[in-house]
Write an enzyme that holds these catalytic residues in place. Sequence first.
Site, PDB file in Angstrom:
ATOM      1  N   LYS A 148       0.824  -1.224   0.000  1.00 26.07           N
ATOM      2  CA  LYS A 148       0.000   0.000   0.000  1.00 26.07           C
ATOM      3  C   LYS A 148       0.851   1.265   0.000  1.00 26.07           C
ATOM      4  CE  LYS A 148      -2.083  -0.809   3.954  1.00 26.07           C
ATOM      5  NZ  LYS A 148      -1.687  -2.141   4.407  1.00 26.07           N
ATOM      6  N   ARG A 154     -10.202   1.178   8.675  1.00 26.50           N
ATOM      7  CA  ARG A 154      -9.844  -0.212   8.938  1.00 26.50           C
ATOM      8  C   ARG A 154     -11.033  -1.024   9.443  1.00 26.50           C
ATOM      9  NH1 ARG A 154      -4.099   0.231   8.414  1.00 26.50           N
ATOM     10  NH2 ARG A 154      -3.162  -1.449   9.568  1.00 26.50           N
ATOM     11  N   ARG A 172      10.330  -8.333   5.310  1.00 27.73           N
ATOM     12  CA  ARG A 172      10.336  -6.870   5.141  1.00 27.73           C
ATOM     13  C   ARG A 172      11.298  -6.198   6.128  1.00 27.73           C
ATOM     14  NH1 ARG A 172       4.727  -3.726   4.950  1.00 27.73           N
ATOM     15  NH2 ARG A 172       4.374  -4.640   7.009  1.00 27.73           N
ATOM     16  N   ARG A 224      10.153  -4.081  11.435  1.00 33.65           N
ATOM     17  CA  ARG A 224       9.060  -3.422  12.150  1.00 33.65           C
ATOM     18  C   ARG A 224       8.654  -4.282  13.341  1.00 33.65           C
ATOM     19  NH1 ARG A 224       4.371  -1.323   8.073  1.00 33.65           N
ATOM     20  NH2 ARG A 224       3.085  -2.155   9.755  1.00 33.65           N
ATOM     21  N   ARG A 243      -2.867  -9.324  12.893  1.00 31.91           N
ATOM     22  CA  ARG A 243      -3.202  -8.320  11.867  1.00 31.91           C
ATOM     23  C   ARG A 243      -4.022  -8.938  10.738  1.00 31.91           C
ATOM     24  NH1 ARG A 243       2.542  -6.598  10.559  1.00 31.91           N
ATOM     25  NH2 ARG A 243       1.773  -4.840   9.339  1.00 31.91           N
TER      26      ARG A 243
END
Length: 229
Positions: free
Chosen positions: A14, A89, A123, A156, A167
């Site tokens: 995103k 969300r 990531r 992260r 999540r």
Amino acid sequence: MRKYVIIGVPGSGKSTQAGWLARDLDLVHISVGDIFRWNVQHHTKMGALVRRIMAAGELVGDDLAEAVTAQRLADHDWNYGFIVDGFPRNARQAEFFLESYDIDAVIHLHMPDAEVRKRVLARRLCSGCGLDYNLIQGRPQEEGKCDVCGGTLVTREDDTPEALAVRLHDYHDKTDPVLAIFARKEYVLTIDATQDRAGVQQGIRDALGLPAASPEENSSGSPAAAAQP
Ligand code: AMP
């Protein structure tokens, strides 16, 4: 004036895709997650409130998420429009958003959960400039270091298998209904986010009827996310 929302599972790209569009079309890119992360990194009162929630992969309370988004939209002089990333969300946030803003399109980046797990766990983020790396595609030239600013690459706090499970669960439970709410207005564009980054960007542009991205945008990897949102 263009007003977009971009929605997708964690790790679907995103922020990269929104950044490219924003840069090219002069849109204000509002990433609610970046705003929270900036507050955590800078030890603000808001950061102290959200840090543990974020690290656990949970959603921050609606009142705060709504206030942050509304404030950011009110602060900016978005003459050419905006792209909001990470909000809404859940159904309540979607209703809040729709009461205040008209949107031209919702860009929905679709990626199966198995692919998400693979990508999110690979990531890394630059602690200096916020640039996003992926150790599968788009590795840095020097291990552990940002190609752009030389900053240290970090994981992260919410990119752990445990937080990712929360999540993903929240995404399907709470954010899928947001897509259904927007879809009633018929402006959800679903793009296959498993393609490479340039292909996803092209898919978005085709769906929105925008001109192709300039070659340097496609070749330069993801644009640096502003360290301060
Ligand atoms: P993101 O970078 O969009 O994945 O967001 C990172 C984290 O910030 C999320 O896991 C939540 O803890 C928090 N967050 C971001 N956007 C929202 C939102 N709209 N509502 C609640 N929490 C949010």
